[in-house]
Scaffold this motif. Structure first.
Motif, short mmCIF file in Angstrom:
data_model
loop_
_atom_site.label_atom_id
_atom_site.label_comp_id
_atom_site.label_asym_id
_atom_site.label_seq_id
_atom_site.Cartn_x
_atom_site.Cartn_y
_atom_site.Cartn_z
N GLN A 23 38.89 60.13 25.50
CA GLN A 23 38.26 61.27 24.83
C GLN A 23 37.62 62.22 25.82
OE1 GLN A 23 35.56 59.60 21.98
NE2 GLN A 23 37.20 58.78 20.64
N ARG A 24 36.97 61.64 26.88
CA ARG A 24 36.37 62.51 27.90
C ARG A 24 37.43 63.33 28.63
NH1 ARG A 24 32.80 58.09 28.87
NH2 ARG A 24 34.11 57.38 30.59
N ILE A 25 38.57 62.71 28.92
CA ILE A 25 39.65 63.43 29.62
C ILE A 25 40.22 64.53 28.73
CG2 ILE A 25 41.98 63.18 30.55
CD1 ILE A 25 41.14 60.39 31.53
N GLN A 26 40.39 64.21 27.44
CA GLN A 26 40.88 65.24 26.51
C GLN A 26 39.90 66.40 26.41
OE1 GLN A 26 41.68 63.22 22.85
NE2 GLN A 26 43.75 62.58 23.47
N ALA A 27 38.58 66.07 26.37
CA ALA A 27 37.58 67.14 26.31
C ALA A 27 37.62 68.01 27.56
CB ALA A 27 36.19 66.53 26.11
N LEU A 28 37.76 67.34 28.73
CA LEU A 28 37.88 68.10 29.97
C LEU A 28 39.14 68.98 29.98
CD1 LEU A 28 36.79 65.43 32.62
CD2 LEU A 28 35.57 67.51 31.99
N SER A 29 40.23 68.44 29.44
CA SER A 29 41.48 69.21 29.39
C SER A 29 41.33 70.45 28.52
CB SER A 29 42.60 68.32 28.85
OG SER A 29 43.78 69.08 28.67
N GLU A 30 40.71 70.28 27.34
CA GLU A 30 40.51 71.43 26.46
C GLU A 30 39.57 72.45 27.09
OE1 GLU A 30 39.14 69.83 22.83
OE2 GLU A 30 41.07 68.89 22.28
N GLU A 31 38.50 71.94 27.74
CA GLU A 31 37.56 72.86 28.38
C GLU A 31 38.25 73.63 29.50
OE1 GLU A 31 33.23 72.70 30.67
OE2 GLU A 31 34.13 70.88 29.83
N THR A 32 39.10 72.93 30.26
CA THR A 32 39.83 73.61 31.34
C THR A 32 40.78 74.66 30.79
OG1 THR A 32 39.73 71.57 32.64
CG2 THR A 32 41.33 73.24 33.33
N ALA A 33 41.45 74.34 29.69
CA ALA A 33 42.37 75.31 29.07
C ALA A 33 41.61 76.54 28.60
CB ALA A 33 43.12 74.66 27.92
N GLN A 34 40.45 76.32 27.96
CA GLN A 34 39.66 77.46 27.50
C GLN A 34 39.17 78.30 28.68
OE1 GLN A 34 39.18 78.54 24.46
NE2 GLN A 34 40.35 76.87 23.54
N SER A 35 38.76 77.61 29.75
CA SER A 35 38.30 78.34 30.93
C SER A 35 39.44 79.16 31.55
CB SER A 35 37.75 77.35 31.96
OG SER A 35 37.36 78.03 33.15
N LEU A 36 40.64 78.58 31.58
CA LEU A 36 41.79 79.31 32.11
C LEU A 36 42.09 80.54 31.25
CD1 LEU A 36 44.22 76.45 33.17
CD2 LEU A 36 43.11 78.09 34.66
N LYS A 37 42.01 80.36 29.93
CA LYS A 37 42.25 81.51 29.05
C LYS A 37 41.25 82.62 29.29
CE LYS A 37 44.44 79.02 25.22
NZ LYS A 37 44.31 78.63 23.78
N ARG A 38 39.96 82.21 29.42
CA ARG A 38 38.94 83.24 29.67
C ARG A 38 39.18 83.95 31.00
NH1 ARG A 38 35.45 79.26 27.38
NH2 ARG A 38 34.94 78.51 29.47
N ASN A 39 39.54 83.16 32.02
CA ASN A 39 39.78 83.76 33.33
C ASN A 39 40.98 84.71 33.30
OD1 ASN A 39 37.64 82.43 34.48
ND2 ASN A 39 38.87 80.68 35.15
N VAL A 40 42.05 84.27 32.59
CA VAL A 40 43.24 85.13 32.50
C VAL A 40 42.89 86.43 31.77
CG1 VAL A 40 45.51 85.35 31.41
CG2 VAL A 40 44.92 83.27 32.65
N TYR A 41 42.13 86.30 30.69
CA TYR A 41 41.76 87.51 29.93
C TYR A 41 40.88 88.44 30.78
CZ TYR A 41 39.68 90.40 26.30
OH TYR A 41 39.25 91.46 25.54
N GLN A 42 39.91 87.79 31.51
CA GLN A 42 39.04 88.60 32.36
C GLN A 42 39.83 89.28 33.47
OE1 GLN A 42 35.81 86.38 33.98
NE2 GLN A 42 34.77 88.15 34.87
#
Length: 686
Positions: A23-42
């Motif tokens: 569950q911790r790895i999945q949470a980290l994966s989702e957080e990383t994906a969201q961070s990548l999306k924000r960075n790409v948008y920025q």
């Protein structure tokens, strides 16, 4: 990953620990994906902002290049002015300097004329090789050829080779001609650019693209490649030098024209009364002696400011500058400097008009509705181009309406498609009319153009309408409903004082006539077929429900006394043929009245008469041919029903729907026998 999972398995106590790690790895994966999306948008936003800043920077660099060129020209003009002042102080020194600077300086007026004639002869010889430029380059005494040579043109976006050209540089313009493929040394005219609006930019070498330079002519630019670096340098130097000389010669000419000229001495007069008139004229200053002050900073910078406004798409600012200039020069005399300024400004006005025309062209995006064109239309009207603005606005809206109609999906149900078609078309027409009233409120002469446009748009709508309703052979009831929907939408235009009902009637009358005649033929054929099988027997409806349904149908047809023709149980004292004819005729009349307008009066009336004649003639013939007394009495009862019940109902309903009685129907009802047939004949004549 495998080693990491193996290590976790060794350290964990059981399945629960592994689940928590997962569950911790999945949470980290989702957080990383969201961070990548924000960075790409920025980053995407930063990229857009950077591109916008680069565009602004390019515009500023272009303006800076113009400013530097002007400053360079001013410095050289000051140097030339100082040299001229020194030449006036010491003529001998000036002559020596001129001779040293130009060894080919003509020594006499005869030599100067010969040199000028030789330059023009060279220009004429070269231009004879260029097709299509004789009318574009009028022979003027001051025009001569400065430089020419072959170049290769490249696409400014993709840097792909386009064509080989030959450029002719004159002292006031640049002519570009393309080489003819099958004729060596012959060229075809391509473009002509005045030096006043031409800017030269050096293009940095980027192998294999080298020895290139760019010519900027608002609103376009072209890239050319020279044969080598030496020829490229010569082109850059000679273009700048020719532009500089052109600017200096224009400045000197304007200065000379601005100098006050002595008025010619009037001839001596022996009239003693002329002295008094001369004194009065001297007291009143002449308007021609008034000098227009064009040295104001905003007037000097006006052409460049107009270029900047056009480049930045600030159309309102450009028109404001033009209005300010017209107001300033409104009551001033038209001198030569004013004409020169007007010529420069008129060139910018043409460029501004071209840009506004392009904004209104149908090739641009048609989204945004009529309001999207308001900006360009209002500025064209301010420029005095209201007729052109009206024409382009209506063309733009016609293309938008046509595109909207084409994008409609053809549904299986015709009535559903017609509802959508009417909504799209009449809504667009209403919005266009309201926007037209807003934009052209003070131009009453443009309203006739709008009415013509509305008529042509209505024709386009009727084409799509008829193709779906009449060409597909829909039933008369469906066609009547569709026409009713179109009329109701058309009445919405009366909100703005526009009535196009007569236009839609005129365009639909042919199709509606065809539909009425086609349905009339169907009814006549069906009636004749039933007449051929007529046995003159009473109807037995078998059940009370069927009898009640027939009563309702007859009541809806307008036959209120149908109960007197019903017998015991479920019998009806009428023939099946007469009952079917009554229902079919009344249904035809109801649908036809939905389609009715004055142009269809005679068509509808003649169709009704033809349909009724078929039934009446059959009853008349059967009555005279039948020998059985009981059947003859039954036929008389059916004839009475037709003459005394059906025909009055048809006549009354027709008068209600049309608004006036029909003499033909009255005559038909009052006649006891409509057609006399040979009693010995056994065939029905219709």
């Amino acid at each position: 990953a495998g080693e990491y999972v193996k290590q976790l398995s060794q350290q964990s106590d059981g399945d629960r620990d592994l689940q928590e790690h997962r569950q911790r790895i999945q949470a980290l994966s989702e957080e990383t994906a969201q961070s990548l999306k924000r960075n790409v948008y920025q980053n995407y936003r930063q990229f857009i902002e950077t591109a916008r800043e680069i565009s602004y920077l390019e515009s500023e660099m272009y303006q800076l290049s113009h400013i530097l060129t002007e400053q360079k020209g001013i410095m050289e003009a000051v140097t030339q002015a100082l040299l001229l002042q020194a030449d006036r102080d010491d003529p001998a020194l000036g002559a020596r300097r001129a001779a040293a600077a130009d060894p080919f300086l003509p020594l006499s007026a005869k030599d100067a004329a010969a040199s000028e004639e030789g330059r023009q002869r060279t220009l004429t010889t070269l231009l004879e090789k260029v097709e299509g430029c004789r009318d574009l380059l009028p022979e003027s005494p001051g025009k001569y050829l400065v430089y020419n040579g072959d170049l290769v043109e490249y696409d400014a976006d993709h840097m792909a080779q386009i064509q080989r050209v030959h450029a002719f540089l004159m002292n006031d313009c640049l002519l570009v001609a393309t080489a003819l493929p099958n004729r060596r040394g012959a060229y075809r005219y391509d473009a002509l650019y005045p030096l006043d609006g031409l800017a030269v930019v050096n293009v940095k070498d980027n192998p294999p693209m080298k020895d290139m330079f760019k010519l900027l002519m608002f609103p376009e630019s072209r890239i050319f490649q020279a044969e080598n670096a030496k020829i490229k340098k010569e082109w850059l130097e000679v273009l700048e030098e020719t532009k500089r000389n052109r600017a200096l010669s224009e400045k000197r000419r304007l200065e000379q024209e601005a100098l006050p000229r002595p008025a010619p001495a009037p001839p001596e007069s022996t009239n003693p009364f002329d002295e008094d008139e001369e004194e009065e004229e001297e007291e009143e200053p002449s308007a021609e002696e008034e000098v227009v002050d064009l040295s104001l900073e905003w007037i000097q910078e006006l052409p460049e400011d107009l270029d900047v406004c056009i480049a930045q798409r600030d159309f309102e600012g450009a028109v404001d500058l033009l209005d300010k200039l017209n107001e300033y020069l409104g009551d001033k005399p038209v001198s030569q400097p004013v004409k020169e300024l007007r010529a420069k400004v008129d060139e910018r006005v043409r460029q501004l008009t071209d840009v506004l025309v392009f904004e209104l062209s149908p090739d641009r995006s048609l989204r945004g509705g009529p309001r999207a064109t308001r900006r360009a239309v209002s500025q064209l009207i301010r420029l005095g181009q209201s007729t052109k603005a009206c024409e382009l606005f209506l063309k733009n809206r016609a293309a938008a309406v046509q595109t909207a109609i084409r994008q409609l999906r053809i549904e299986g149900a015709t009535l559903l498609y017609i509802h959508k078609l009417c909504h799209v078309f009449f809504t667009s027409l209403l919005e266009t009319a309201r926007e037209f009233e807003t934009d052209f409120a003070g131009n009453n002469g443009c309203y006739s153009a709008f009415v013509v446009w509305a008529r042509s748009s209505m024709r386009m709508f009727v084409d799509a309408f008829s193709k779906q309703v009449f060409d597909s052979k829909e039933s008369l009831s469906t066609a009547a409903e569709c026409v009713k929907v179109a009329k109701e939408h058309c009445k919405q235009l009366s909100e703005i004082g526009l009535d196009l009902t007569f236009i839609i009637h005129a365009l639909l009358v042919k199709d509606i006539k065809g539909a009425l005649q086609s349905y009339k033929d169907i009814i006549i054929e069906a009636t004749k077929h039933r007449n051929s099988e007529e046995m003159w027997r009473k109807m037995n409806l078998m059940t009370p429900e069927a009898l009640g349904k027939l009563r309702e149908e007859m009541r809806s047809c307008g036959v209120g006394n149908f109960d007197q023709y019903t017998g015991d149980d479920c019998w009806v004292n009428l023939s099946y043929t007469v009952v079917a004819f009554t229902k079919q005729t009344m249904a035809f009349l109801e649908e036809a009245l939905k389609l009715y307008f004055p142009e269809l009066h005679m068509v509808l009336l003649e169709s009704l008469v033809e349909i009724i004649l078929v039934a009446v003639q059959h009853v008349d013939y059967s009555l005279r041919c039948e020998q059985d007394p009981e059947k003859k009495a039954f036929i008389r009862q059916n004839a009475s029903f037709l003459y005394e019940t059906v025909l009055p109902v048809v006549e009354k309903r027709f008068e209600e729907g049309v608004g006036k009685p029909a003499k033909q129907l009255q005559d038909l009802r009052n006649a006891s026998r409509l057609m006399r047939v040979n009693p010995e004949s056994t065939t029905s004549v219709v």
